[in-house]
Enzyme design. Sequence first.
Site, PDB file in Angstrom:
ATOM      1  N   ASP A  64     102.859  25.164  40.142  1.00 49.72           N
ATOM      2  CA  ASP A  64     102.016  24.224  39.423  1.00 49.72           C
ATOM      3  C   ASP A  64     100.711  24.066  40.203  1.00 49.72           C
ATOM      4  OD1 ASP A  64     100.781  22.098  38.161  1.00 49.72           O
ATOM      5  OD2 ASP A  64     102.597  20.893  38.001  1.00 49.72           O
ATOM      6  N   GLY A  94      94.297  38.460  32.699  1.00 52.94           N
ATOM      7  CA  GLY A  94      93.082  39.233  32.475  1.00 52.94           C
ATOM      8  C   GLY A  94      92.093  39.121  33.621  1.00 52.94           C
ATOM      9  N   ALA A 122      97.606  33.053  34.065  1.00 55.48           N
ATOM     10  CA  ALA A 122      98.101  33.691  32.840  1.00 55.48           C
ATOM     11  C   ALA A 122      96.982  33.778  31.796  1.00 55.48           C
ATOM     12  CB  ALA A 122      99.289  32.895  32.301  1.00 55.48           C
ATOM     13  N   ASP A 150     100.997  30.522  38.222  1.00 58.10           N
ATOM     14  CA  ASP A 150     101.075  29.772  36.969  1.00 58.10           C
ATOM     15  C   ASP A 150     102.362  28.962  36.996  1.00 58.10           C
ATOM     16  OD1 ASP A 150      99.465  30.034  34.112  1.00 58.10           O
ATOM     17  OD2 ASP A 150     101.526  29.334  33.859  1.00 58.10           O
ATOM     18  N   CYS A 190      87.013  27.394  28.444  1.00 61.50           N
ATOM     19  CA  CYS A 190      86.652  27.963  27.141  1.00 61.50           C
ATOM     20  C   CYS A 190      86.462  26.837  26.126  1.00 61.50           C
ATOM     21  CB  CYS A 190      87.694  28.969  26.659  1.00 61.50           C
ATOM     22  SG  CYS A 190      89.374  28.302  26.525  1.00 61.50           S
ATOM     23  N   ASP A 245      90.200  28.745  36.426  1.00 59.86           N
ATOM     24  CA  ASP A 245      89.962  28.824  34.983  1.00 59.86           C
ATOM     25  C   ASP A 245      90.901  27.805  34.348  1.00 59.86           C
ATOM     26  OD1 ASP A 245      88.779  30.031  32.617  1.00 59.86           O
ATOM     27  OD2 ASP A 245      90.765  30.879  32.241  1.00 59.86           O
TER      28      ASP A 245
END
Length: 660
Positions: A406, A360, A357, A379, A556, A505
């Site tokens: 999960d 992108g 999610a 997700d 990030c 990610d």
Amino acid sequence: MLATSIAARRRSLKILDRIQKNIHESVFTLRQPSPMPDLLPDRYSYDPTLCWNPEVEDYFAKAYGNDCFSLISKALTRPCCYSCIRVNILKTTSDSVIDKLIKMLRETSNGNPINGVNIVGDTERVYNVSDLQEKVATRLDLHSNIEEDEANKDEKTTTTTVQAPNLFKGCIKGEPVYKCPIPGLDYVILVRGTGPHKVNYAYAPGQPMKEVIVSRKCAESVLRGAEVYVPGVLACSAHVEKGDKVAVSAVVEQSGSDGKWNFGMTRGMILQGSPTDPHYSQRKGLYIGQGTAALSRAGMFRALEGVAMCMTSRVFDLPSFNNVLEGEIFLQNLPSIVTVHVLDPQKGEQILDMCAAPGGKTTAIAMLMKDEGEVVAVDRSHNKVKDIQNLVAELGFKSIVTYKLDALKAVSRKNESNGMNGFKPVEDAHIPASFNSNPKSWDANTISKGEMAEGSFHEEDLVNQNTKSNRRRIKNGPGKNQVSGGRVGKSEGFPPSTFDRVLLDAPCSALGLRPRLFVGEETLESLRNHGRYQRRMFDQAVQLVRSGGVIVYSTCTINPGENEALVRYALDSYKFLSLAPQSPRVGGPGLVGCHAYSDGYVEEWLRPGEEELVQRFDPSVVDTIGFFIAKFNATKSGAGTELEPKGNGAKFPATNVNTV
């Protein structure tokens, strides 16, 4: 005698007059207070300072160096100087999108600046990056060095500097819309913003400005180009009417006596323009612009949604492209696009996006594969999976399948596979055909998980149920655990060695996102917990990749405990993994060294020679969010094998284990 008494009376009257005058001036000052003149230039400005937890600040200062971390912390409070747009090259071309955007902006502006960007050649208000570039040139001087802190020999860091890419290289003078100059990313379009600007709030002593206070998250959105929406307004001056010019300032969460973070104010408070206003001193340097009230004060606090303020003067002007060219473009941070290129997906491969999610990177993978192959996006949240499905439908990809799963349970247990590589979609029975043909319509409906799993409803029941649900939602709001309607496939996990490439990610502390005005909630312990959580996810990714496959890990955040420390864990725990070179290379090198905590735990980062094989995006050097990318190759021995539980239940290889 008489003359003496008269003189005494005159002196008494003068003293009385002086006392009355002082009393009058004091009362007048209290009624119409004005801040100290020397404070005004600083107060009505944007110059925030991030307030870190002291232990976290010390940790980062030791990792990066005091001067470097100070620059990073400052850069985090400001947005990137451009909007980054990914073109859906399966539907259109970069040249076509550029032409459409320029034409749209010209038609909208009629020669006037749009969001601060004049489409016909205004170059005077371009985002001021000269100071930053000068600092960068000083820092990038261009050799590697190892600095050892003599006060703490257990703590070492290596700082390697590289030349930062010039993101404005392809910019034609006067045109704010242009292709990204990084090789291989010509389908990425950059749209320049402007700022920082000095906003004239027209303050006059004795005449308090009309103001609104917005929440921190609302302010961060406004700095990225959004308007002020009703839910973000916390307080407002009295007598604000629709059409009034109003200054906008932000309030940042404060730690309460109970240890919880909150704004410490009741929504709807009236601002007097005096030091008695909520967070008066804290809002110094947190003014983000001026706008025109779209609603009266009463309307702002009566309405549940909608625009409260239309921004007319901003500290940072960034163009907003929400709901523009749907299906042709997607707004995405540049490091996220680079991450997908580093993954290097190929046609016909089976690829897993473990924490997909909002979709992108998932859709970027499918685009680079020419929509040929299979991209599995998972997700743990029903609503987030729905968001992915909606984006996939908007962009028109066919190679993407989505599941609720999960990531900590991504590997299926032994003997529980159902013959579909662990995929366990929900049955299609009784799902109206309109739902399958138009995924966007699913969001308007609500179906309980139990009914969905059992297939126990009929179309007429669904209509009645949705009517009642919508009425309740309008009356009471969505509810804390409300899930949007529509079918979401579920999976019990996948067998080992299922995927050619795995993208993790990982959920993280997000300390690289910008602009940001609040970081105080993170502690050393919470940062360490993030790292533990990510290692558990990585354990799953290692089992799912095939021999000879690729794992790409990204975050990030600027926290080395979630970045370089994860790489160290991966290389020490899984001897069949090795760091792989990355292309394109936009970020800088990683951190070499370690950090010793007060409890004796030593957090190891990279070792010399490994730093150039990862990418760390420093927002004070490269004008992006703070980001980190590591790419691993899995050799044929060991990759994708079932790992035996060890110790506290975490899974590690049976040999060559170096627990952290």
